[in-house]
Write a protein that holds these residues in place. Structure first.
Motif, PDB file in Angstrom:
ATOM      1  N   THR A  15       6.502   2.515 -12.654  1.00 40.86           N
ATOM      2  CA  THR A  15       5.611   3.505 -12.050  1.00 40.86           C
ATOM      3  C   THR A  15       4.652   2.841 -11.063  1.00 40.86           C
ATOM      4  OG1 THR A  15       5.769   4.889 -14.016  1.00 40.86           O
ATOM      5  CG2 THR A  15       3.884   5.273 -12.573  1.00 40.86           C
ATOM      6  N   THR A  16       4.058   1.726 -11.499  1.00 44.28           N
ATOM      7  CA  THR A  16       3.123   1.017 -10.625  1.00 44.28           C
ATOM      8  C   THR A  16       3.806   0.639  -9.310  1.00 44.28           C
ATOM      9  OG1 THR A  16       2.011   0.135 -12.587  1.00 44.28           O
ATOM     10  CG2 THR A  16       1.613  -1.015 -10.496  1.00 44.28           C
ATOM     11  N   SER A  17       5.029   0.130  -9.399  1.00 41.72           N
ATOM     12  CA  SER A  17       5.734  -0.298  -8.185  1.00 41.72           C
ATOM     13  C   SER A  17       6.095   0.902  -7.309  1.00 41.72           C
ATOM     14  CB  SER A  17       6.991  -1.091  -8.546  1.00 41.72           C
ATOM     15  OG  SER A  17       6.624  -2.268  -9.244  1.00 41.72           O
ATOM     16  N   SER A  18       6.492   2.019  -7.934  1.00 38.91           N
ATOM     17  CA  SER A  18       6.812   3.226  -7.149  1.00 38.91           C
ATOM     18  C   SER A  18       5.596   3.665  -6.338  1.00 38.91           C
ATOM     19  CB  SER A  18       7.228   4.378  -8.074  1.00 38.91           C
ATOM     20  OG  SER A  18       8.343   4.016  -8.855  1.00 38.91           O
ATOM     21  N   ILE A  19       4.451   3.708  -7.012  1.00 44.73           N
ATOM     22  CA  ILE A  19       3.224   4.175  -6.352  1.00 44.73           C
ATOM     23  C   ILE A  19       2.792   3.198  -5.247  1.00 44.73           C
ATOM     24  CG2 ILE A  19       0.744   4.635  -6.713  1.00 44.73           C
ATOM     25  CD1 ILE A  19       2.379   6.823  -8.052  1.00 44.73           C
ATOM     26  N   TYR A  20       2.811   1.913  -5.546  1.00 45.03           N
ATOM     27  CA  TYR A  20       2.365   0.930  -4.546  1.00 45.03           C
ATOM     28  C   TYR A  20       3.313   0.872  -3.344  1.00 45.03           C
ATOM     29  CZ  TYR A  20      -1.760  -1.125  -6.730  1.00 45.03           C
ATOM     30  OH  TYR A  20      -3.029  -1.334  -7.213  1.00 45.03           O
ATOM     31  N   VAL A  21       4.622   0.951  -3.602  1.00 47.06           N
ATOM     32  CA  VAL A  21       5.561   0.926  -2.467  1.00 47.06           C
ATOM     33  C   VAL A  21       5.331   2.152  -1.589  1.00 47.06           C
ATOM     34  CG1 VAL A  21       8.001   1.144  -1.819  1.00 47.06           C
ATOM     35  CG2 VAL A  21       7.324  -0.518  -3.559  1.00 47.06           C
ATOM     36  N   ALA A  22       5.166   3.325  -2.219  1.00 46.51           N
ATOM     37  CA  ALA A  22       4.935   4.549  -1.441  1.00 46.51           C
ATOM     38  C   ALA A  22       3.646   4.423  -0.617  1.00 46.51           C
ATOM     39  CB  ALA A  22       4.862   5.756  -2.371  1.00 46.51           C
ATOM     40  N   HIS A  27       0.751   3.353   4.497  1.00 42.23           N
ATOM     41  CA  HIS A  27      -0.147   2.429   5.186  1.00 42.23           C
ATOM     42  C   HIS A  27       0.489   1.912   6.480  1.00 42.23           C
ATOM     43  CE1 HIS A  27      -2.550  -1.298   5.722  1.00 42.23           C
ATOM     44  NE2 HIS A  27      -3.511  -0.503   5.273  1.00 42.23           N
ATOM     45  N   ARG A  28       1.811   1.802   6.466  1.00 43.13           N
ATOM     46  CA  ARG A  28       2.558   1.328   7.628  1.00 43.13           C
ATOM     47  C   ARG A  28       2.846   2.451   8.613  1.00 43.13           C
ATOM     48  NH1 ARG A  28       6.568  -3.485   6.857  1.00 43.13           N
ATOM     49  NH2 ARG A  28       7.881  -3.141   8.656  1.00 43.13           N
ATOM     50  N   GLY A  29       2.382   3.650   8.305  1.00 43.19           N
ATOM     51  CA  GLY A  29       2.571   4.768   9.231  1.00 43.19           C
ATOM     52  C   GLY A  29       3.777   5.635   8.908  1.00 43.19           C
ATOM     53  N   GLY A  58      -1.683   8.978  -0.851  1.00 45.62           N
ATOM     54  CA  GLY A  58      -1.263   9.225   0.534  1.00 45.62           C
ATOM     55  C   GLY A  58       0.096   9.885   0.648  1.00 45.62           C
ATOM     56  N   PHE A  59       0.640  10.335  -0.471  1.00 45.61           N
ATOM     57  CA  PHE A  59       1.991  10.900  -0.488  1.00 45.61           C
ATOM     58  C   PHE A  59       2.064  11.883  -1.660  1.00 45.61           C
ATOM     59  CE2 PHE A  59       1.524   7.027  -2.807  1.00 45.61           C
ATOM     60  CZ  PHE A  59       2.016   7.346  -4.065  1.00 45.61           C
ATOM     61  N   GLU A  60       3.151  12.642  -1.675  1.00 43.40           N
ATOM     62  CA  GLU A  60       3.317  13.636  -2.732  1.00 43.40           C
ATOM     63  C   GLU A  60       4.099  13.044  -3.901  1.00 43.40           C
ATOM     64  OE1 GLU A  60       5.418  18.013  -3.123  1.00 43.40           O
ATOM     65  OE2 GLU A  60       5.248  17.086  -1.148  1.00 43.40           O
ATOM     66  N   VAL A  61       3.689  13.392  -5.122  1.00 42.18           N
ATOM     67  CA  VAL A  61       4.477  13.050  -6.315  1.00 42.18           C
ATOM     68  C   VAL A  61       5.051  14.350  -6.858  1.00 42.18           C
ATOM     69  CG1 VAL A  61       4.458  12.114  -8.661  1.00 42.18           C
ATOM     70  CG2 VAL A  61       3.035  11.059  -6.888  1.00 42.18           C
ATOM     71  N   ARG A  62       6.377  14.394  -6.984  1.00 39.23           N
ATOM     72  CA  ARG A  62       7.028  15.614  -7.481  1.00 39.23           C
ATOM     73  C   ARG A  62       7.753  15.328  -8.780  1.00 39.23           C
ATOM     74  NH1 ARG A  62      10.300  17.494  -2.087  1.00 39.23           N
ATOM     75  NH2 ARG A  62       8.471  17.699  -0.734  1.00 39.23           N
ATOM     76  N   SER A 175      -6.026   6.076  -9.430  1.00 41.15           N
ATOM     77  CA  SER A 175      -6.778   5.960  -8.183  1.00 41.15           C
ATOM     78  C   SER A 175      -5.813   5.667  -7.041  1.00 41.15           C
ATOM     79  CB  SER A 175      -7.825   4.852  -8.278  1.00 41.15           C
ATOM     80  OG  SER A 175      -7.169   3.607  -8.444  1.00 41.15           O
ATOM     81  N   ARG A 176      -6.255   5.870  -5.819  1.00 37.75           N
ATOM     82  CA  ARG A 176      -5.420   5.530  -4.670  1.00 37.75           C
ATOM     83  C   ARG A 176      -5.551   4.045  -4.392  1.00 37.75           C
ATOM     84  NH1 ARG A 176      -5.268   8.067   1.490  1.00 37.75           N
ATOM     85  NH2 ARG A 176      -3.420   6.852   2.058  1.00 37.75           N
ATOM     86  N   PRO A 177      -4.445   3.294  -4.464  1.00 34.75           N
ATOM     87  CA  PRO A 177      -4.565   1.852  -4.233  1.00 34.75           C
ATOM     88  C   PRO A 177      -5.033   1.582  -2.800  1.00 34.75           C
ATOM     89  CG  PRO A 177      -2.398   2.407  -5.135  1.00 34.75           C
ATOM     90  CD  PRO A 177      -3.063   3.689  -4.755  1.00 34.75           C
ATOM     91  N   HIS A 178      -6.124   0.868  -2.679  1.00 33.48           N
ATOM     92  CA  HIS A 178      -6.627   0.560  -1.340  1.00 33.48           C
ATOM     93  C   HIS A 178      -6.091  -0.766  -0.850  1.00 33.48           C
ATOM     94  CE1 HIS A 178      -9.000   4.113  -1.145  1.00 33.48           C
ATOM     95  NE2 HIS A 178      -9.460   3.867  -2.359  1.00 33.48           N
TER      96      HIS A 178
END
Ligand SMILES: Nc1ncnc2c1ncn2[C@@H]1O[C@H](COP(=O)(O)OP(=O)(O)O)[C@@H](O)[C@H]1O
Ligand SMILES: [Mg+2]
Length: 204
Positions: A15-22, A27-29, A58-62, A175-178
Motif C-alpha cells: 500500500t505504501t509503495s502504491s501511494i508513493y508511486v502514484a 509530482h512529475r506532472g 494528488g490522485f484518486e483511490v478507487r 497524509s499526503r506524502p510531501h
C-alpha cells in the motif's frame, strides 16, 4: 502503464509503495489512479484519512473488484497510470496480475521474506514481466547484504532503487506524502520500463 503492486506476504509496503508511486507520478506532472483491491482497504483508508486531515492525495483511490480489474484503464486517458494495490491471495490477486502490464513485488530486506517474494515472482512471471523492490531496507545490516546477494545469485529481476526504512514513510499513512524520497528514483525506473513495454507493443 498498468502496474500491479503485489506480494503474497502482507505488511511488505504494497500500500505504501502504491501511494508513493502514484504521488511521484503526480509530482512529475502525470496522472494516476490507485485501485484498492485489498479487502483490508488500507489505500482507501489512507485517502479518506488524508481528506479528514484536510489534505487530499494528488490522485484518486478507487475500490476495485473483479469487474473493475477486468476493465482496468478503460475510459481513462491512456497516459494515466493505473496502479493496483493487490491483495495477498485469491482471484483478485490473479485478476490484478492479469490486468497489469508489469508487476512490482515489494519485499523487506529479510532473507526469510524472499521465499514469498520468489513465490510471487513465479506466479507473476507466468504471465507478466515483474521485478522485486527491496523496501524498508537497513543497508548496514547482514540481513540486507544477504537479501541483495540472494537476489543476485538467483538472477531475480530487481529495481536498482532501494527504499530504506524511514520514520517519515512509516508515519505517512493518512497524509499526503510531501517528500517522496527514493520513490522518485523508483519512478524514473518505472518510466523507463513503461517506455520499453509500449515500444515493444508498437513493434508487434
Ligand atoms: N520505507 C519504510 N520505512 C518504514 N516503514 C515502512 C516503510 N514502508 C512501509 N512501512 C511500514 O510498514 C508497514 C506495512 O506497510 P504497508 O504498506 O501497509 O504494507 P502492505 O500493504 O504490504 O500490507 C506499515 O506500518 C508501513 O507504515
Ligand atoms: Mg496493504
Amino acid at each position: 502503464m498498468k502496474l500491479a503492486v503485489a506480494n503474497i506476504k502482507g505488511g511488505v509496503a504494497k500500500t505504501t509503495s502504491s501511494i508513493y508511486v502514484a504521488e511521484a507520478i503526480v509530482h512529475r506532472g502525470g496522472s494516476a489512479i490507485v485501485y484498492d483491491a485489498d479487502p483490508q482497504s488500507s489505500a482507501s483508508l489512507w485517502a479518506d484519512a488524508a481528506r479528514d486531515n484536510g489534505e487530499e492525495l494528488g490522485f484518486e483511490v478507487r475500490p476495485a473488484n473483479l469487474s473493475t480489474l477486468s476493465r482496468l484503464g478503460r475510459g481513462e486517458s491512456p497516459e494515466a497510470w493505473q496502479i493496483v494495490d493487490a491483495p495477498p491471495q485469491g482471484k483478485l490477486l490473479q485478476a490484478a496480475i492479469e490486468a497489469s502490464d508489469f508487476v512490482l513485488i515489494p519485499t523487506s530486506d529479510s532473507p526469510m521474506d524472499l521465499q514469498q517474494a520468489w513465490a510471487m515472482m513465479d506466479e507473476a512471471r507466468a504471465s507478466r514481466p515483474a521485478a522485486v523492490l527491496v523496501v524498508r531496507a537497513e543497508p548496514h545490516t547482514t540481513a540486507y547484504r544477504q537479501t541483495i546477494n540472494a537476489l543476485a545469485e538467483a538472477n531475480t529481476p530487481r529495481f536498482d532503487t532501494i527504499i530504506p526504512k524511514r520514520q517519515a514513510i512509516k508515519k505517512a499513512l493518512g497524509s499526503r506524502p510531501h517528500r517522496l524520497y527514493e520513490y522518485r528514483d523508483l519512478l524514473t525506473e518505472l518510466v523507463a520500463i513503461a517506455k520499453d513495454l509500449s515500444g515493444g507493443r508498437a513493434e508487434r
